[in-house]
Design an enzyme around this catalytic site. Structure first.
Site, PDB file in Angstrom:
ATOM      1  N   LYS A  69      54.662 -20.957 -59.304  1.00 21.41           N
ATOM      2  CA  LYS A  69      54.342 -21.534 -57.993  1.00 21.41           C
ATOM      3  C   LYS A  69      53.519 -20.552 -57.157  1.00 21.41           C
ATOM      4  O   LYS A  69      53.742 -19.335 -57.206  1.00 21.41           O
ATOM      5  CB  LYS A  69      55.645 -21.884 -57.277  1.00 21.41           C
ATOM      6  CG  LYS A  69      55.479 -22.493 -55.894  1.00 21.41           C
ATOM      7  CD  LYS A  69      56.844 -22.769 -55.284  1.00 21.41           C
ATOM      8  CE  LYS A  69      56.741 -23.254 -53.851  1.00 21.41           C
ATOM      9  NZ  LYS A  69      58.066 -23.483 -53.235  1.00 21.41           N
ATOM     10  N   SER A 144      58.586 -27.777 -51.151  1.00 22.16           N
ATOM     11  CA  SER A 144      57.281 -27.158 -51.284  1.00 22.16           C
ATOM     12  C   SER A 144      56.849 -26.918 -52.740  1.00 22.16           C
ATOM     13  O   SER A 144      55.701 -26.568 -52.990  1.00 22.16           O
ATOM     14  CB  SER A 144      57.269 -25.819 -50.538  1.00 22.16           C
ATOM     15  OG  SER A 144      58.222 -24.915 -51.088  1.00 22.16           O
ATOM     16  N   SER A 168      63.237 -27.086 -51.243  1.00 24.07           N
ATOM     17  CA  SER A 168      61.908 -27.050 -51.847  1.00 24.07           C
ATOM     18  C   SER A 168      61.877 -27.213 -53.359  1.00 24.07           C
ATOM     19  O   SER A 168      60.809 -27.379 -53.933  1.00 24.07           O
ATOM     20  CB  SER A 168      61.187 -25.750 -51.470  1.00 24.07           C
ATOM     21  OG  SER A 168      60.811 -25.789 -50.118  1.00 24.07           O
TER      22      SER A 168
END
Length: 466
Positions: A69, A144, A168
């Site tokens: 990520k 996220s 997230s």
């Protein structure tokens, strides 16, 4: 490609270990799969990384591809932007979790998209644009860790790294129909550059499609992180063993009552209640009950993670140019700069007012079942991160009106997992969250395995799939 996409991480590792395929063959197909998925989903931050030396096949997941990520610094020598036009940096060292991924034999191939500073339940940054949901490209992938979830759901990789400071991992897992586990505070490392992340609210792990992958990955990375502020003792048995073990008759609570001033969509609430009925059918004792929390305490406790993010950027060697930041990020940095010790102490008091009742509740029950999101995956732009006029608290209230069930367990530190147990009439994924007491990932995974067998989801395929 079809055979690759059908395999989970454990299945691919077994093929490599037994010599049926070579790790280089898996990597070649994975690269094609990632490029194909990205063309439809916009889930990568840029070109795939150049060929990397293959880790030792002796690792438990030798030869399995994955993506990192864009929430760095994470992988030594690679750039990261935090999803922001104002950030361009290069990681000087591997994150401790990245070192453990490498030791497990995982092969990093690229970087997945994330919203700016990770402070959003939608992955729609001004820098990288909108990441689309493989079940419906007009809907968001969540955030996220939205790029990660979209790539796993589309079959591009069986596993993707992500992290979770208010939901997230679990929010995009619900939106994209995959599994997202937020481990217990201190179960996975946050070093070597930090002793805690977001006042302990942020946990590192990832997204998968099968419970056995989640268990095997947690086994690979869960050794107690020496020298960090929060440490959980190693489990008595492996999580792979826990998945194969009957947890016995458990006492389980279920609630669809949100910890925010919002309503819960009927199909979402019904999915959680259906999961409770299945658990009762399996043999567990289930009753409707919920811990009583003040929604404003949840907001105040969650604000710790947002302000910690702002503080980290203000202390960076090169501060970001505010003119290049999206509006809420500018507010976060501004409030972090003005925040006093008295205000931080008040937020820590609010954290305690969340942690104490949740701890007491999970001393009475083995598990709590809730929806993951409060609604179906949202159309793009539903939550506008670049809208003027927000404060940190008003932005958090907007997020929690969409996802009101996940953040309390970041504030309190208990493990929580989102499972893709249901779908709406339109074919959109609906996640159900299971929560256990501190350190009891073994119970979460054992019951998740029971649900995976009773309500299998593995054969579901989104319309956008490699």
């Amino acid at each position: 490609m079809h055979e690759y996409a059908e395999r989970d991480a454990v299945g691919l590792a077994d093929l490599v270990r037994t010599g049926q395929v070579r790790a280089a063959e898996v990597e070649r197909v994975a690269r094609l799969a990632l490029e194909r998925a990205h063309d439809d989903l916009n889930a990568l931050t840029g070109p795939l990384w150049e060929s990397v030396p293959l880790p030792s096949a002796d690792g438990p997941l030798g030869g399995v591809p994955f993506v990192v990520k864009d929430s760095g610094p994470f992988a030594r020598g690679t750039g990261f932007t935090l999803g922001s036009r104002a950030v361009d940096a290069v990681a000087t060292a591997d994150h401790t979790l990245m070192a453990r991924f490498r030791a497990a034999g995982l092969v990093p191939l690229g970087q997945s998209t994330a919203p700016e500073l990770g402070l959003h339940f939608a992955t729609e940054s001004a820098r990288h644009g909108i990441t689309r949901n493989p079940w419906n490209p007009d809907r968001g992938a969540g955030g996220s860790s939205g790029g990660a979830a979209a790539l796993v759901a589309a079959g591009a990789v069986p596993f993707a790294h992500g992290n979770d400071g208010a939901g997230s991992l679990r929010v995009p897992a619900s939106a994209c129909g995959v599994i997202g586990l937020k481990p217990t505070r201190g179960r996975t490392p946050c070093g070597p550059l930090a002793g805690e992340a977001g006042f302990g609210l942020i946990a590192e792990f990832g997204l998968t499609r099968t419970v056995r992958d989640t268990a095997r990955l947690l086994d690979a990375v869960c050794a107690p992180p020496v020298g960090e502020k929060f440490i959980v003792s190693a489990p008595d048995r492996t999580y792979a063993e826990a998945v194969r073990t009957d947890p016995g008759r458990l006492r389980i609570a279920v609630t669809t009552t949100p910890w925010a001033d919002t309503s819960v969509a009927a199909p979402v609430a019904e999915a959680a209640l259906d999961a409770a009925r299945v658990l009762e059918w399996i043999g567990h004792t289930v009753e409707e009950d919920h811990p009583h929390l003040d929604p404003e305490d949840v907001v105040e406790g969650t604000a710790l993670a947002a302000l910690a993010t702002g503080t980290a950027l203000l202390r960076a060697p090169r501060r970001p140019d505010p003119a290049l930041l999206e509006d809420v990020s500018r507010v976060v940095l501004s409030e972090a700069r003005r925040c006093t010790a008295l205000e931080v102490a008040a937020m820590l008091d609010a954290q305690h007012r969340v942690t104490h009742p949740l701890g007491a509740f999970l001393a009475r029950y083995d598990l709590l079942v809730t929806p993951t999101l409060g609604r179906l995956p949202a159309p793009h732009g539903t939550l506008d991160y670049d809208a003027p006029g927000h404060s940190v608290r008003s932005w958090l209230r907007a997020l929690l009106s969409y996802g009101p069930f996940t953040a309390p367990f970041n504030v309190s530190g208990q493990p929580a997992i989102s499972l893709p147990l249901a779908q709406s009439r339109e074919g959109l994924p609906i996640g159900v969250q299971l929560v256990a007491a501190h350190g009891r990932e073994d119970l979460l995974l054992a019951v998740a395995a029971q649900l995976e067998q009773a309500v299998p989801w593995r054969d579901r395929r989104p319309p956008i799939h490699v």
